[in-house]
Design a protein around this motif. Structure first.
Motif, PDB file in Angstrom:
ATOM      1  N   GLN A  86       0.830  -1.205   0.000  1.00  0.00           N
ATOM      2  CA  GLN A  86       0.000   0.000   0.000  1.00  0.00           C
ATOM      3  C   GLN A  86       0.863   1.253   0.000  1.00  0.00           C
ATOM      4  OE1 GLN A  86      -3.421   0.195  -0.389  1.00  0.00           O
ATOM      5  NE2 GLN A  86      -2.811   2.329  -0.745  1.00  0.00           N
ATOM      6  N   LEU A  87       1.996   1.221   0.711  1.00  0.00           N
ATOM      7  CA  LEU A  87       2.916   2.355   0.683  1.00  0.00           C
ATOM      8  C   LEU A  87       3.461   2.576  -0.729  1.00  0.00           C
ATOM      9  CD1 LEU A  87       5.119   2.163   3.920  1.00  0.00           C
ATOM     10  CD2 LEU A  87       3.548   3.988   3.246  1.00  0.00           C
ATOM     11  N   VAL A  88       3.771   1.480  -1.405  1.00  0.00           N
ATOM     12  CA  VAL A  88       4.256   1.582  -2.781  1.00  0.00           C
ATOM     13  C   VAL A  88       3.185   2.198  -3.674  1.00  0.00           C
ATOM     14  CG1 VAL A  88       5.078   0.283  -4.779  1.00  0.00           C
ATOM     15  CG2 VAL A  88       5.835  -0.353  -2.474  1.00  0.00           C
ATOM     16  N   ALA A  89       1.943   1.752  -3.509  1.00  0.00           N
ATOM     17  CA  ALA A  89       0.828   2.293  -4.301  1.00  0.00           C
ATOM     18  C   ALA A  89       0.641   3.778  -4.028  1.00  0.00           C
ATOM     19  CB  ALA A  89      -0.453   1.523  -3.996  1.00  0.00           C
ATOM     20  N   ASP A  90       0.759   4.165  -2.766  1.00  0.00           N
ATOM     21  CA  ASP A  90       0.624   5.580  -2.409  1.00  0.00           C
ATOM     22  C   ASP A  90       1.738   6.412  -3.029  1.00  0.00           C
ATOM     23  OD1 ASP A  90      -1.584   4.882  -0.914  1.00  0.00           O
ATOM     24  OD2 ASP A  90      -0.531   4.917   1.010  1.00  0.00           O
ATOM     25  N   PHE A  91       2.945   5.876  -3.031  1.00  0.00           N
ATOM     26  CA  PHE A  91       4.082   6.573  -3.631  1.00  0.00           C
ATOM     27  C   PHE A  91       3.872   6.768  -5.130  1.00  0.00           C
ATOM     28  CE2 PHE A  91       8.120   5.942  -5.958  1.00  0.00           C
ATOM     29  CZ  PHE A  91       8.785   7.096  -5.591  1.00  0.00           C
ATOM     30  N   LEU A  92       3.431   5.712  -5.809  1.00  0.00           N
ATOM     31  CA  LEU A  92       3.203   5.807  -7.247  1.00  0.00           C
ATOM     32  C   LEU A  92       2.073   6.778  -7.571  1.00  0.00           C
ATOM     33  CD1 LEU A  92       3.560   2.047  -8.253  1.00  0.00           C
ATOM     34  CD2 LEU A  92       5.211   3.893  -8.655  1.00  0.00           C
ATOM     35  N   ALA A  93       1.066   6.812  -6.725  1.00  0.00           N
ATOM     36  CA  ALA A  93      -0.036   7.747  -6.929  1.00  0.00           C
ATOM     37  C   ALA A  93       0.435   9.189  -6.744  1.00  0.00           C
ATOM     38  CB  ALA A  93      -1.182   7.434  -5.973  1.00  0.00           C
ATOM     39  N   TYR A  94       1.314   9.402  -5.769  1.00  0.00           N
ATOM     40  CA  TYR A  94       1.850  10.746  -5.495  1.00  0.00           C
ATOM     41  C   TYR A  94       2.594  11.289  -6.712  1.00  0.00           C
ATOM     42  CZ  TYR A  94       4.309  14.471  -2.963  1.00  0.00           C
ATOM     43  OH  TYR A  94       4.798  15.689  -2.538  1.00  0.00           O
ATOM     44  N   PHE A 176       4.422  14.354   1.415  1.00  0.00           N
ATOM     45  CA  PHE A 176       3.900  12.996   1.301  1.00  0.00           C
ATOM     46  C   PHE A 176       3.317  12.550   2.636  1.00  0.00           C
ATOM     47  CE2 PHE A 176       4.404   8.325   1.406  1.00  0.00           C
ATOM     48  CZ  PHE A 176       3.630   8.006   0.305  1.00  0.00           C
ATOM     49  N   SER A 177       2.103  12.027   2.596  1.00  0.00           N
ATOM     50  CA  SER A 177       1.392  11.726   3.845  1.00  0.00           C
ATOM     51  C   SER A 177       1.673  10.329   4.385  1.00  0.00           C
ATOM     52  CB  SER A 177      -0.125  11.883   3.624  1.00  0.00           C
ATOM     53  OG  SER A 177      -0.576  11.015   2.596  1.00  0.00           O
ATOM     54  N   GLY A 178       2.342   9.502   3.593  1.00  0.00           N
ATOM     55  CA  GLY A 178       2.605   8.139   4.028  1.00  0.00           C
ATOM     56  C   GLY A 178       3.895   8.010   4.815  1.00  0.00           C
ATOM     57  N   ASN A 179       4.225   6.784   5.166  1.00  0.00           N
ATOM     58  CA  ASN A 179       5.375   6.503   6.030  1.00  0.00           C
ATOM     59  C   ASN A 179       6.619   6.179   5.202  1.00  0.00           C
ATOM     60  OD1 ASN A 179       6.667   6.080   8.530  1.00  0.00           O
ATOM     61  ND2 ASN A 179       6.303   3.877   8.404  1.00  0.00           N
ATOM     62  N   LEU A 180       6.985   7.126   4.317  1.00  0.00           N
ATOM     63  CA  LEU A 180       8.162   6.971   3.473  1.00  0.00           C
ATOM     64  C   LEU A 180       9.030   8.222   3.564  1.00  0.00           C
ATOM     65  CD1 LEU A 180       6.605   5.481   0.191  1.00  0.00           C
ATOM     66  CD2 LEU A 180       7.929   4.246   1.910  1.00  0.00           C
ATOM     67  N   THR A 181      10.332   8.023   3.384  1.00  0.00           N
ATOM     68  CA  THR A 181      11.295   9.118   3.412  1.00  0.00           C
ATOM     69  C   THR A 181      12.208   9.002   2.205  1.00  0.00           C
ATOM     70  OG1 THR A 181      11.279   9.231   5.827  1.00  0.00           O
ATOM     71  CG2 THR A 181      13.165  10.225   4.706  1.00  0.00           C
ATOM     72  N   ALA A 182      12.422  10.122   1.518  1.00  0.00           N
ATOM     73  CA  ALA A 182      13.354  10.156   0.390  1.00  0.00           C
ATOM     74  C   ALA A 182      14.709  10.640   0.872  1.00  0.00           C
ATOM     75  CB  ALA A 182      12.823  11.077  -0.706  1.00  0.00           C
ATOM     76  N   THR A 183      15.755   9.991   0.383  1.00  0.00           N
ATOM     77  CA  THR A 183      17.117  10.380   0.747  1.00  0.00           C
ATOM     78  C   THR A 183      18.011  10.146  -0.465  1.00  0.00           C
ATOM     79  OG1 THR A 183      18.914  10.050   2.352  1.00  0.00           O
ATOM     80  CG2 THR A 183      17.702   8.091   1.662  1.00  0.00           C
ATOM     81  N   THR A 184      19.142  10.832  -0.514  1.00  0.00           N
ATOM     82  CA  THR A 184      20.013  10.715  -1.681  1.00  0.00           C
ATOM     83  C   THR A 184      21.371  10.146  -1.316  1.00  0.00           C
ATOM     84  OG1 THR A 184      21.058  11.919  -3.506  1.00  0.00           O
ATOM     85  CG2 THR A 184      20.830  13.096  -1.415  1.00  0.00           C
ATOM     86  N   SER A 185      21.933   9.413  -2.264  1.00  0.00           N
ATOM     87  CA  SER A 185      23.312   8.937  -2.122  1.00  0.00           C
ATOM     88  C   SER A 185      24.236   9.719  -3.048  1.00  0.00           C
ATOM     89  CB  SER A 185      23.390   7.437  -2.445  1.00  0.00           C
ATOM     90  OG  SER A 185      22.861   7.175  -3.728  1.00  0.00           O
ATOM     91  N   GLY A 186      23.713  10.764  -3.683  1.00  0.00           N
ATOM     92  CA  GLY A 186      24.510  11.625  -4.542  1.00  0.00           C
ATOM     93  C   GLY A 186      24.246  11.391  -6.017  1.00  0.00           C
ATOM     94  N   TYR A 187      24.680  12.349  -6.845  1.00  0.00           N
ATOM     95  CA  TYR A 187      24.608  12.255  -8.308  1.00  0.00           C
ATOM     96  C   TYR A 187      23.168  12.154  -8.811  1.00  0.00           C
ATOM     97  CZ  TYR A 187      29.461  11.037  -7.340  1.00  0.00           C
ATOM     98  OH  TYR A 187      30.742  11.024  -6.844  1.00  0.00           O
TER      99      TYR A 187
END
Length: 274
Positions: A86-94, A176-187
């Motif tokens: 469901q988190l994946v679905a929410d991310f794709l919908a966002y 984003f209202s769900g329980n996900l966090t975006a982070t970067t490893s660079g580039y």
């Protein structure tokens, strides 16, 4: 006293060619083994690539792969977390209108899924030819993510224009209202992980198993996905090539990854002081 050493890979342990000095590492690891100091690879990469990179060392080191969701100690799997569908679905919908523009990827044990019209900038990465061949062999193209097979999902990712990366990440983490966090490893490479599941979370499982305190942990990193690990470690090093936000999370500065800064610090600060 250092009892565990954990290091990120790209931009940290690996040089600008995506390689490391195996002979030098073997010498360092032999001494670490002799002194019962554990060595941990902590990476956003999956075990497919990491196993190839560390062939010959797999029974001597530990791994915190997939940004903490896959933890292996000398061949023994301790943790294997998958993402809630469901988190994946929410991310794709966002990002329903940006799935191709942001080169969204979904990783399972069986492959890395991209949309047919998403352009992945392979030239952004310094990856040795054999590793690149493995990576390319895992890519599967879909016309829509509705075609995604019913497989456990290990990781979400995006590949963004570097100049837009910080703004897009900040916007996602703010709105984003769900329980996900975006982070970067660079580039421009972005990992989207379940909030609270990061390298430090995975590393803590190893520390608990070994009965080691974070006071005795040395860690190295260069990207946003290393910050929690650097904050956990008492002996924390940001690479000279790291952005300011990462340097602020660490206590010390290590030489540039092009100059094999991780091995240099271990030799200087650990091996010569034993």
């Amino acid at each position: 006293m250092v009892k565990v050493i954990a290091t990120d890979m790209d931009g940290t342990f690996l040089d600008h060619r995506g390689l490391y000095d195996r002979e030098r590492f073997e010498t360092v690891l032999k001494e670490l083994d002799h002194q019962d100091i554990r060595f941990v690879v902590a990476s956003g990469n999956n075990m497919g690539r990491l196993s190839l990179m560390f062939e010959g060392f797999l029974d001597r080191i530990a791994f915190v792969a997939d940004n903490g969701c896959h933890v292996i100690d000398r061949g023994e799997e301790l943790v294997r977390r998958t993402m809630d569908r469901q988190l994946v679905a929410d991310f794709l919908a966002y990002y329903q209108d940006k799935q191709s523009d942001y080169c969204i990827s979904i990783t399972t044990a069986n492959g890395l899924y991209l949309l047919e019209n998403a352009h992945f900038p392979f030239n952004h990465f310094a990856i040795e030819a054999e590793q690149m061949a493995l990576f390319l062999s895992r890519i599967k193209r879909l016309t829509s993510f509705s075609e995604l097979p019913d497989e456990p999902i290990l990781k979400l990712g995006m590949m963004l224009p570097e100049e837009q990366c910080d703004d897009i990440i900040t916007g996602f983490n703010t709105h984003f209202s769900g329980n996900l966090t975006a982070t970067t490893s660079g580039y421009g490479s972005v990992d989207v992980i379940e909030t609270g599941l990061h390298k430090a979370w995975g590393l803590q499982h190893l520390l608990d198993k070994w009965g080691v305190s974070a006071e005795d942990l040395m860690a190295f990193g260069d990207g946003g996905n290393d910050i929690e690990m650097l904050q956990l470690a008492h002996h924390s090093y940001a690479m000279d090539n790291a952005p300011d936000a990462v340097k602020e999370a660490a206590h010390f500065l290590a030489p540039n990854h092009r100059d094999h800064g991780v091995l240099s610090v271990i030799e200087r600060e650990v091996l010569t002081k034993i």
